[in-house]
Structures are given as C-alpha cells and as structure tokens.
Scaffold this active site. Structure first.
Site, PDB file in Angstrom:
ATOM      1  N   ASP A   1       9.561   2.908   1.647  1.00  0.00           N
ATOM      2  CA  ASP A   1       8.376   3.695   1.969  1.00  0.00           C
ATOM      3  C   ASP A   1       8.142   3.586   3.472  1.00  0.00           C
ATOM      4  O   ASP A   1       7.630   2.583   3.966  1.00  0.00           O
ATOM      5  CB  ASP A   1       7.168   3.175   1.192  1.00  0.00           C
ATOM      6  CG  ASP A   1       5.896   3.966   1.474  1.00  0.00           C
ATOM      7  OD1 ASP A   1       5.858   4.708   2.478  1.00  0.00           O
ATOM      8  OD2 ASP A   1       4.929   3.823   0.712  1.00  0.00           O
TER       9      ASP A   1
ATOM     10  N   LYS B   1       2.824  11.443   6.815  1.00  0.00           N
ATOM     11  CA  LYS B   1       1.966  11.244   7.977  1.00  0.00           C
ATOM     12  C   LYS B   1       2.495  11.960   9.228  1.00  0.00           C
ATOM     13  O   LYS B   1       2.218  13.123   9.434  1.00  0.00           O
ATOM     14  CB  LYS B   1       1.729   9.757   8.206  1.00  0.00           C
ATOM     15  CG  LYS B   1       0.916   9.107   7.091  1.00  0.00           C
ATOM     16  CD  LYS B   1       0.431   7.750   7.442  1.00  0.00           C
ATOM     17  CE  LYS B   1      -0.264   7.055   6.288  1.00  0.00           C
ATOM     18  NZ  LYS B   1      -1.497   7.717   5.843  1.00  0.00           N
TER      19      LYS B   1
ATOM     20  N   PHE C   1       0.868  -1.183   0.000  1.00  0.00           N
ATOM     21  CA  PHE C   1       0.000   0.000   0.000  1.00  0.00           C
ATOM     22  C   PHE C   1       0.899   1.226   0.000  1.00  0.00           C
ATOM     23  O   PHE C   1       1.575   1.519   0.979  1.00  0.00           O
ATOM     24  CB  PHE C   1      -0.933   0.059   1.202  1.00  0.00           C
ATOM     25  CG  PHE C   1      -1.831   1.263   1.134  1.00  0.00           C
ATOM     26  CD1 PHE C   1      -2.988   1.244   0.373  1.00  0.00           C
ATOM     27  CD2 PHE C   1      -1.499   2.443   1.787  1.00  0.00           C
ATOM     28  CE1 PHE C   1      -3.805   2.363   0.262  1.00  0.00           C
ATOM     29  CE2 PHE C   1      -2.301   3.574   1.684  1.00  0.00           C
ATOM     30  CZ  PHE C   1      -3.458   3.531   0.916  1.00  0.00           C
TER      31      PHE C   1
END
Length: 393
Positions: A220, A249, A135
């Site tokens: 990531d 984030k 993801f």
C-alpha cells in the site's frame, strides 16, 4: 464559517481552526488573508504542491473536451495514462479507481480471486495477512483489520479473513502464513501510525517469505508512493518488487481523486467483465490529470528534491532532539515527530504551529506528521523548522 458548518456537516473530522480560501505551491491563504506554509500536503495528495501549473493546464484542457463516459465506453485518454503509469512503476497492467480506499478494496478482491483461480485455495477460505497499527482506509472491510479502536468501535460486525501480526516482525509474519494465505498486505512505511519505518531488510524479507509461500505481496503506497520518500515507490529503497502496488492521493495531483492498482499480469487478469468496476474509475478527466502527474515523475525531479531536502529535514529535526523533540523518524520529505508530552499533545503543538504560520497534523498522542509538498524550498523548510523550535521552547 466554522460555526456555519456545525449544524449541517457530519462531525467525522476535527480540523484545525483555519478556513483556507486560496493556495499555490506550498502556501495556503485563509479567508482573512493570512498565509500558512502547508507541511501536510493533503496527506501526500498534494505532493506537487497546490495548483501545479502543468496539472491545472491538463485539467483545463480536458474540461473543455470530455469529463466522463463511464467504462461502458472507451475514452481517448485512458490508454495513455495506463501505459505510462505501468512503465513508470515497472508493472504490466493497472486497474483505475478513484479513492485510496477503493484501491485497497480492489487489492483485497484481486488477492482473493487470485487465490481461488490461480493458487487453488478452497472457496471462501482465503486469508490476507496484515500488520498491526496499519491504516488502509475507512470502509467497513478495511476497518475490520484495523487495530485502532477509534476506527473500529461501533462499526461491526466485521469482515472475516484477515490475520493481524506485529509490523516489522518477520518471524510473526512467517508464522501467520499458511496454505490459505492469498496475500500479505502492508504499508512500506506506516504513515498514520506516526511514519514508522521498518528495519532495513524487512521488505526484502516480506518479499522472500511470500515468494516461498506462494502468496502475493501487496504494498500500500497510497501515502508513501509517487516521490514522497525520494523514490518513485518506497519499496525502491530496498529494490523490492511486490506483486501489486496500491496507489492514490498524489496520483490525482490534488485536483481529482485518482487511484490505481498496478501489478503483474497474472494478478490483474483474474478479473472478468462485471466482477469489479467503478462509474468514475478511469474517467477522462482523471486520466488526463494522472498522465500529467506521471509526466512530472518521469523527470525524476521530485524524487531528487525529496532526497535532497530530506537531508535538511532530518538535520533540522536532529537539532531539536532534547529541545522538545524526544524522537523522530524520517524518510525523504516525510517525518513523524514525537514531542515531549509535557509540552502538549500533538493537537496542541499543531495549533501553536498554526499561529506561527505553519500547518501540520497530529496523529497519536504527542506525535505530529510533517509531509510538505515536494516543491517546498530549502528556505521554506528551514523557516518551518525554526517555527517548530520556537513552539517547543
């Protein structure tokens, strides 16, 4: 309020039926005054909790001075943010963006440009190797290399240039790399897939394979990074140094969207003016908040809390195995918990926990994710685990 959203808000999410009005630390409060312990932390965007005083103060100070210039001009906050972020992560340069998906897209562009300018891959032939069940975001290019049909169906045609291999399989990865490979792009821990943690030595193997093949290793760390697992970066558990790392984030402290690519100079210097950018990327407000986030991480306090409380989390979940939990994976303050399907779906378990005053989020099937703010206390964490035990029994 939930009913009022239905006719005017696109239905691209299926939230739990709670309407949050206020929050502080690890707690949120709904419009009726009911309090809930937040064990999702905005998918790690709230690593430091809701409204951390140092981050709120930094935002307030900057709001009174300057919020946006665009990158058409310099601003007086970006240089310090960039310097401190690269020092924290051990890299040479950074590229500021806004969302995690933008960081991933930037990483893809950097890898391709590097392949053409530095490695000498023929034009338009660069490939990037990714892992199944990944993801990395929701843009059309990113879902092009997703294996989740919910994310892909109805959004083609898809962007070419990606090779998908099983996660945690070095032999498959080695077989997929060739002279056209620009980069291997993986999550050190696959969050959306259920907090899947690779075998010890996998990340080291990825680093060695990419080094031997003369391609980039891009990690990531948008969910796994910035303290979540007990290290500043999750690759730190194996002492691995990728060529570039994608951050997001938590970098915005739960206040503004902030993302970045940090990496080696040779990689980031392939970009020239006009080839990539963002109006809001590196804006003064984001830089001020991002600098305050880096200051919190420089102390090591949050990394230590994730390590110490991670022991409490693992021990608590281990005590529930055979009592409704069929398995779990945890690193630091991050866990994927597989519930006995006979007891309900992940969504149903999440709704029952909500009624107990604990907020989590399901992922696939009967798996829930636990990722509390790193400011959570041991008492709060044990209380949440007790609530999970009650729900499962």
């Amino acid at each position: 309020m939930i009913s009022a959203e239905e006719p005017v808000l696109a239905h691209n999410y299926h939230p739990l039926p709670v309407v949050v009005a206020r929050a502080e630390g690890a707690w949120v409060e709904d419009v009726d005054g009911h309090r809930y312990l937040d064990l999702l932390a905005g998918y790690s965007a709230l690593n430091f909790g809701h409204r951390h005083p140092a981050l709120i103060e930094a935002a307030h100070r900057q709001l009174d001075r300057l919020t946006l210039t665009s990158r058409a001009f310099h601003n007086d906050r970006l240089a310090e943010f960039a310097r401190r972020l690269v020092e924290l992560t051990g890299y040479d340069m950074m590229l500021p963006m806004n969302t995690g998906a933008e960081a991933v897209e930037s990483g893809i562009k950097l890898a391709r440009k590097w392949a053409y300018d530095v490695k000498g891959v023929p034009a338009d032939q660069a490939t990037i190797v990714v892992a199944a069940d990944n993801f990395h975001g929701r843009t059309t290019t990113i879902v092009s290399f997703s294996t989740d049909e919910t994310a892909r169906a109805g959004f083609g045609p898809f962007t070419p240039g990606f090779r998908i291999v099983p996660y945690n399989d070095l032999a498959a990865l080695e077989a997929a790399i060739d002279e056209t490979t620009a980069a291997v792009l993986i999550e050190p821990i696959q969050g959306e897939a259920g907090v899947l943690i690779p075998d010890d030595g996998y990340l080291t193997g990825v680093r060695e394979l990419t080094r031997r093949a003369g391609c980039l290793f891009i990690a990531d760390e948008i969910q796994s990074g910035l303290g979540r697992t007990g290290h500043t970066l999750a690759v730190g558990h194996e002492g691995v140094v990728p060529d570039a790392v994608l951050l997001g984030k938590a970098l915005g402290g739960g206040i503004v969207p902030v993302s970045a690519v940090v990496g080696r100079r040779e990689v980031l210097e392939v970009l020239r003016p006009g080839e990539h950018g963002s109006t809001f990327g590196g804006n003064p407000l984001a830089a001020a908040v991002g600098t305050a986030v880096v200051e919190l991480l420089e102390t090591g306090e949050f990394q230590s809390r994730a390590t110490e409380l991670g022991v409490v989390l693992r021990e608590g979940l281990a005590g529930l195995v055979g009592r409704g939990v069929v398995g779990f994976r945890a690193r630091g303050l991050w866990a994927g918990v597989d519930v006995d399907p006979a007891l309900g779906t992940g969504r149903e378990i999440s709704e029952r926990l909500m009624r107990e005053g604990v907020l989590v989020k399901d992922t696939h099937g009967s798996t829930i994710r636990i990722a509390p703010p790193l400011c959570v206390t041991e008492e709060e964490l044990r209380s949440a685990l007790a609530a999970l035990g009650r729900v499962l029994s």
